[in-house]
Design an enzyme around this catalytic site. Structure first.
Site, PDB file in Angstrom:
ATOM      1  N   ASN A  85       0.819  -1.215   0.000  1.00  0.00           N
ATOM      2  CA  ASN A  85       0.000   0.000   0.000  1.00  0.00           C
ATOM      3  C   ASN A  85       0.853   1.267   0.000  1.00  0.00           C
ATOM      4  OD1 ASN A  85      -2.435  -1.529   0.292  1.00  0.00           O
ATOM      5  ND2 ASN A  85      -1.908  -1.817   2.450  1.00  0.00           N
ATOM      6  N   HIS A 145     -14.294  -2.431   6.218  1.00  0.00           N
ATOM      7  CA  HIS A 145     -13.108  -3.107   6.757  1.00  0.00           C
ATOM      8  C   HIS A 145     -13.429  -3.810   8.074  1.00  0.00           C
ATOM      9  CE1 HIS A 145      -8.918  -3.178   8.430  1.00  0.00           C
ATOM     10  NE2 HIS A 145      -8.604  -3.291   7.148  1.00  0.00           N
ATOM     11  N   GLU A 165     -16.196   3.614   4.432  1.00  0.00           N
ATOM     12  CA  GLU A 165     -14.876   3.976   3.915  1.00  0.00           C
ATOM     13  C   GLU A 165     -15.039   4.931   2.742  1.00  0.00           C
ATOM     14  OE1 GLU A 165     -12.598   0.257   3.129  1.00  0.00           O
ATOM     15  OE2 GLU A 165     -13.715  -0.503   4.834  1.00  0.00           O
ATOM     16  N   SER A 167     -11.057  -0.884   0.673  1.00  0.00           N
ATOM     17  CA  SER A 167      -9.718  -1.464   0.696  1.00  0.00           C
ATOM     18  C   SER A 167      -9.574  -2.683  -0.203  1.00  0.00           C
ATOM     19  CB  SER A 167      -9.327  -1.816   2.127  1.00  0.00           C
ATOM     20  OG  SER A 167     -10.210  -2.774   2.655  1.00  0.00           O
ATOM     21  N   ASP A 194     -13.798   6.457   7.080  1.00  0.00           N
ATOM     22  CA  ASP A 194     -12.453   5.878   7.106  1.00  0.00           C
ATOM     23  C   ASP A 194     -11.780   6.192   5.765  1.00  0.00           C
ATOM     24  OD1 ASP A 194     -10.244   4.189   6.897  1.00  0.00           O
ATOM     25  OD2 ASP A 194     -11.185   2.578   8.052  1.00  0.00           O
ATOM     26  N   HIS A 221      -7.339   4.754   2.608  1.00  0.00           N
ATOM     27  CA  HIS A 221      -6.713   4.552   1.297  1.00  0.00           C
ATOM     28  C   HIS A 221      -6.725   5.804   0.421  1.00  0.00           C
ATOM     29  CE1 HIS A 221      -5.784   0.321   1.623  1.00  0.00           C
ATOM     30  NE2 HIS A 221      -6.880   0.220   2.342  1.00  0.00           N
ATOM     31  N   LYS A 240      -0.108   3.451   5.023  1.00  0.00           N
ATOM     32  CA  LYS A 240      -0.299   3.223   3.589  1.00  0.00           C
ATOM     33  C   LYS A 240       0.504   4.269   2.808  1.00  0.00           C
ATOM     34  CE  LYS A 240      -3.952   0.312   4.739  1.00  0.00           C
ATOM     35  NZ  LYS A 240      -5.120   0.221   5.587  1.00  0.00           N
TER      36      LYS A 240
HETATM   37  C1  LIG Z   1      -5.573  -0.629   6.631  1.00  0.00           C
HETATM   38  C2  LIG Z   1      -6.902  -0.190   7.077  1.00  0.00           C
HETATM   39  C3  LIG Z   1      -7.175   0.014   8.425  1.00  0.00           C
HETATM   40  C4  LIG Z   1      -6.188  -0.340   9.496  1.00  0.00           C
HETATM   41  O1  LIG Z   1      -5.182   0.580   9.609  1.00  0.00           O
HETATM   42  P1  LIG Z   1      -3.807   0.147  10.333  1.00  0.00           P
HETATM   43  O2  LIG Z   1      -3.163   1.425  10.681  1.00  0.00           O
HETATM   44  O3  LIG Z   1      -3.067  -0.665   9.322  1.00  0.00           O
HETATM   45  O4  LIG Z   1      -4.184  -0.651  11.529  1.00  0.00           O
HETATM   46  C5  LIG Z   1      -8.398   0.533   8.755  1.00  0.00           C
HETATM   47  N1  LIG Z   1      -9.325   0.811   7.813  1.00  0.00           N
HETATM   48  C6  LIG Z   1      -9.102   0.584   6.505  1.00  0.00           C
HETATM   49  C7  LIG Z   1     -10.153   0.892   5.516  1.00  0.00           C
HETATM   50  C8  LIG Z   1      -7.887   0.061   6.103  1.00  0.00           C
HETATM   51  O5  LIG Z   1      -7.672  -0.210   4.824  1.00  0.00           O
END
Ligand SMILES: *Cc1c(COP(=O)(O)O)cnc(C)c1O
Length: 393
Positions: free
Chosen positions: A54, A140, A185, A189, A214, A217, A245
């Site tokens: 990522n 997620h 989101e 993801s 969220d 990404h 990421k």
């Molecule tokens: C990767 C991800 C997370 C988790 O984040 P980390 O910092 O890796 O624990 C949470 N939400 C989404 C949508 C993700 O892709």
């Protein structure tokens, strides 16, 4: 030995679960790799082009991030030595939060140790047994875990279907919940598609709900100055960004109001009862946040590569998602077939991990290709030529 207690059986459930997982072609194993640069790695002594990380901008290997990590470590040491409310808040934590709030166009920001931790601990701080959570079908796992911990009632709306969400809202407002939370989101993801952020804000305001987005990404590669799809937008109670990421480091943060920030500092266990992020991590994040706004050229190049790969995959007859992000999944369906394609690519010098249920819905096992601005056109063309060969064989 106490009668009636058979000690040999206490771990049977574990062996049974693993056997079942193996039978379904779903067993997962850790496989160590050694990174070389932004997009190449070595696995079992073999050099591979990485199409699964990522690290969308290759920042995890950027000299200015690495230097900042070293400098912060020299000045502040390797650990933050306590939780934020005890002695773990250094001036660098506060300065970074202020910088994040400013560059995202929000009132306040608060650091969390990981995105997973943030989702699992913030959601239960916002809702309880008397509340309702409405979330997208494909959110997620960390969001789902947060919802389960909250004990709230919850319903999922069809993926990205805001008219379905509105039908659920219309019913819900008549049902006497103390609060309704919409959580989703901005970039999914495992699909790579986006949600309609303005549409979500509008529904949240119309039905007076809390809104939690969220943006994991999108941060670094989308929105104004690359600060994500929620930056500079009002009407979002909490947006989450992660640093693991595109930011090339580790950890997470939310942008929010001062009021909610104060509340979480006082009432959110996953913020209160954990050691603050270490100086090296804060240093690399700080350097990345200074760098990201200037990377428009990299983002434009990446956008061009995304369109190119997506179109080539369609031309070859692969089943793709509606992706408008560096996450470009090819849906294979069958788990074993997805593993076979991944193995074929690896034999030929490309790392592209198969993603299988339960990470994705049943019968949608996939190869999730992820592009970086560090991928050279030849590397992408090589991937396409392998996929062409595989499709024809
Ligand atoms: C990767 C991800 C997370 C988790 O984040 P980390 O910092 O890796 O624990 C949470 N939400 C989404 C949508 C993700 O892709």
């Amino acid at each position: 030995m106490l009668s009636g207690i058979n000690k040999s059986n206490k771990l049977d459930f574990i062996a049974k679960e693993l056997q079942e997982t193996e039978k379904n072609n779903n067993i997962r194993q850790l496989k160590a790799i050694c990174p070389q640069d932004g997009v190449t790695i070595v696995k079992n002594g073999k050099s591979l082009i990485n199409f699964s990380s990522n690290d969308y901008l290759g920042l995890s290997k950027h000299p200015s991030l690495m230097l900042a990590s070293q400098n912060y470590t020299k000045q502040y040491g390797t650990g933050s030595t306590a939780s934020r409310l005890v002695t773990g808040t250094y001036d660098i934590h506060e300065k970074l939060e202020q910088k994040l709030a400013k560059v995202c166009g929000k009132e306040a920001a608060l650091l969390f140790n990981t995105g997973f931790q943030a989702n699992t601990t913030i959601i239960p701080s916002l809702v309880d047994q008397k509340s309702l959570v409405l979330c997208d079908r494909l959110v997620h796992n960390s969001i789902l875990q947060g919802i389960f911990l909250s004990k709230a009632r919850w319903k999922r709306y069809q993926h990205n279907d805001l008219s379905h969400l509105e039908r659920l809202l219309k019913k819900a407002v008549l049902q006497g919940y103390n609060r309704i939370l919409i959580v989703t989101e901005t970039v999914f993801s495992m699909e790579g598609d986006r949600s309609d952020v303005d549409g979500l804000i509008q529904l949240s305001q119309q039905y007076n709900t809390l809104l939690y987005l969220d943006d994991a990404h999108a941060l670094g590669i989308m929105g104004e100055k690359g600060m994500g799809l929620t930056a500079n937008k009002s009407g979002i109670d909490i947006s989450l960004g992660t640093f693991g990421k595109a930011i090339g480091s580790f950890g997470a943060f939310i942008t929010t109001s001062k009021l909610i920030r104060d509340y979480l500092i006082n009432c959110c266990p996953g913020f209160i009862y954990t050691t603050a992020l270490p100086p090296a991590v804060i240093g690399s994040i700080d350097a990345a946040i200074d760098l990201v706004p200037s990377l428009d050229q990299e983002r434009t190049y990446l956008g061009g590569r995304i369109d190119y790969l997506q179109n080539q995959l369609i031309n070859l007859g692969y089943k793709v998602c509606n992706s408008i992000s560096p996450i470009i999944p090819v849906i294979i369906g069958d788990e074993e077939k997805a593993l076979n394609l991944s193995q074929y690519l690896e034999t030929n010098g490309i790392l592209a991990t198969a993603i299988r249920p339960p990470t994705v819905p049943k019968n949608t096992a996939r190869i999730r290709f992820v592009l970086s601005s560090k991928h050279q056109p030849e590397q992408i063309n090589y991937l396409i030529s392998l996929l062409k060969q595989y499709h024809e064989s």
